[in-house]
Scaffold this motif. Structure first.
Motif, PDB file in Angstrom:
ATOM      1  N   ARG A 139      29.300  14.826  34.354  1.00 28.10           N
ATOM      2  CA  ARG A 139      28.878  13.510  34.809  1.00 28.10           C
ATOM      3  C   ARG A 139      30.106  12.782  35.356  1.00 28.10           C
ATOM      4  O   ARG A 139      31.202  12.917  34.809  1.00 28.10           O
ATOM      5  N   ALA A 148      33.184  13.279  32.879  1.00 27.28           N
ATOM      6  CA  ALA A 148      33.016  13.758  31.513  1.00 27.28           C
ATOM      7  C   ALA A 148      32.311  15.099  31.528  1.00 27.28           C
ATOM      8  O   ALA A 148      31.355  15.304  32.281  1.00 27.28           O
ATOM      9  N   ARG A 150      30.475  17.848  28.896  1.00 18.28           N
ATOM     10  CA  ARG A 150      29.945  18.010  27.546  1.00 18.28           C
ATOM     11  C   ARG A 150      30.408  19.325  26.952  1.00 18.28           C
ATOM     12  O   ARG A 150      30.233  20.392  27.542  1.00 18.28           O
ATOM     13  N   ASP A 154      28.250  17.777  20.590  1.00 20.82           N
ATOM     14  CA  ASP A 154      28.534  16.344  20.491  1.00 20.82           C
ATOM     15  C   ASP A 154      29.988  16.004  20.796  1.00 20.82           C
ATOM     16  O   ASP A 154      30.580  15.107  20.188  1.00 20.82           O
ATOM     17  N   GLN A 155      30.585  16.695  21.743  1.00 19.63           N
ATOM     18  CA  GLN A 155      31.956  16.402  22.163  1.00 19.63           C
ATOM     19  C   GLN A 155      32.002  16.258  23.675  1.00 19.63           C
ATOM     20  O   GLN A 155      31.279  16.934  24.402  1.00 19.63           O
ATOM     21  N   LEU A 156      32.880  15.371  24.132  1.00 19.26           N
ATOM     22  CA  LEU A 156      33.038  15.107  25.556  1.00 19.26           C
ATOM     23  C   LEU A 156      34.502  15.241  25.941  1.00 19.26           C
ATOM     24  O   LEU A 156      35.392  14.685  25.273  1.00 19.26           O
ATOM     25  N   VAL A 158      36.992  14.065  28.701  1.00 18.90           N
ATOM     26  CA  VAL A 158      37.060  12.990  29.695  1.00 18.90           C
ATOM     27  C   VAL A 158      38.277  13.221  30.578  1.00 18.90           C
ATOM     28  O   VAL A 158      39.408  13.388  30.083  1.00 18.90           O
ATOM     29  N   LEU A 207      24.066   7.416  25.961  1.00 22.69           N
ATOM     30  CA  LEU A 207      23.884   8.661  25.232  1.00 22.69           C
ATOM     31  C   LEU A 207      22.470   8.717  24.665  1.00 22.69           C
ATOM     32  O   LEU A 207      22.057   7.817  23.928  1.00 22.69           O
TER      33      LEU A 207
END
Length: 374
Positions: A139, A148, A150, A154-156, A158, A207
């Motif tokens: 994204r 970002a 994925r 549940d981690q990004l 950046v 989110l």
């Protein structure tokens, strides 16, 4: 365009086409912007009135510029709007299992060059997930400030970009950092989708997640388990903070679509409903079939919009695609090939209902047998 491990670059040009074929009728080309209609004229380069013949018209056409074979299957790609040099366009590509690369295309030489490669397949990141299927979703911020990726549920990861006109920046990007949404002080778990929002001073993410997972077999006990949490990214401190959140959304919510100003907010697509959320509050929940009521919690009954309930439409999150074509108009392609126009009707940010109108494909109300799998 990504085709497996091939990257293809096209340019769009207008080509004069001579044809005596009939053009679509006026009813198809233009719909009056009334209470139940849409203001969506088709793109026309000439001034021929709708429904009349035109022998000389310009139509968009794709021209292949180049094709390159890369070392890996492309999972996702996004255009980078910031830090654009003269004659250079940039793409951000993601690869399995957890990698992304910044690629520059030079229009003068019609060639590509890799500017950076980012690798996140570390054991410290892998040990927090039980999901073997990695999505590699990318994204980008609408203002072009960052992107970002994925990672492992549940981690990004950046990746900040250099500001336009920053002569001190030696490269078009800054060092990337990883945010664990479970341990970052916000406690977000089981992320299903995420999108960047426009109109904020800092990069802001919506989110879609489900804190306590459920399934249809537990529908009588828990049906409103999804939430939309809005978080702000601090690129200087490499941290995130919660701005607001909306909870009690249907358990079958799967995807998000950001809505620009002046409406703002985000649209949440579920298998049987479409919800609009703005500023941490639910505006309306549009039901797509009669069975959708069973998936809505008691606390959300006041937000129900039954304008589209007779469509008897069921969306497949893996086969349905939607995109914005105006500030309050969305085009939706279903897994069956049907095309719908969705209009957000209301006053400013307060959306009271979502009006859907089918413009192409099989009418499932008249021909339900055509959609039955063999």
């Amino acid at each position: 365009l990504a085709r497996g491990n091939l990257l293809e670059v096209y340019e769009v040009g207008l080509v004069m086409k001579k044809s005596d074929d009939e053009v679509p009728s006026a009813e198809y080309e233009y719909r009056d912007a009334g209470a139940e209609e849409f203001d969506l004229p088709m793109i026309r380069e000439d001034q021929t009135a709708p429904g009349q013949r035109s022998k000389n018209t310009k139509q968009p056409q794709l021209h292949l510029i180049g094709r390159w074979s890369l070392h890996g299957k492309i999972m996702d790609l996004r255009a980078v709007q910031r830090g654009k040099a003269q004659g250079v366009d940039r793409l951000l590509l993601s690869f399995a299992e957890a990698k992304m690369s910044l690629v520059a295309f030079d229009a003068d030489t019609q060639s590509i060059a890799t500017e950076s490669i980012h690798y996140y397949e570390h054991d410290a990141l892998k040990q927090r997930t039980f999901n073997d299927g990695q999505t590699c979703d990318l994204r980008t911020d609408p203002e072009g400030r960052c992107a970002a990726l994925r990672l492992y549920d549940d981690q990004l990861a950046v990746l900040p970009f250099a500001a336009p006109g920053d002569l001190t920046a030696a490269k078009p990007y800054a060092d990337s950092f990883v945010v664990n949404l479970r341990d970052a002080g916000i406690g977000v778990r089981n992320v299903r989708d995420f999108v960047f929002l426009s109109g904020y001073l800092e990069p802001t993410l919506a989110l879609l997640h489900e804190q306590d997972p459920t399934w249809p077999g537990r529908a009588e006990e828990a049906v409103d388990t999804c939430s939309v949490t809005i978080v702000s990214l601090d690129l200087g401190r490499n941290s995130v903070s919660i701005l607001n959140a909306a909870s009690k959304l249907p358990y079958d919510c799967r995807t998000l679509l950001p809505v620009p100003e002046p409406v703002g907010g985000v649209m949440v697509f579920a298998s049987s409903s479409i919800t609009h959320v703005a500023n941490g509050a639910i505006s309306c929940i549009s039901l797509l079939n009669h069975a959708a009521k069973h998936g809505i919690g008691a606390s959300m009954q006041n937000y129900l919009d039954e304008t589209n309930v007779d469509l008897e439409l069921v969306l497949d999150p893996c086969g349905s695609v939607c995109t914005l074509v105006g500030s309050n108009t969305v085009v939706l392609w279903t897994q069956y090939g049907s095309v719908f126009l969705l209009r957000l009707a209301g006053n400013g940010r307060l959306i009271k209902r979502i009006v859907a109108k089918q413009i192409a494909g099989t009418d499932i109300r008249k021909n339900p047998h055509e959609l039955t799998a063999p």
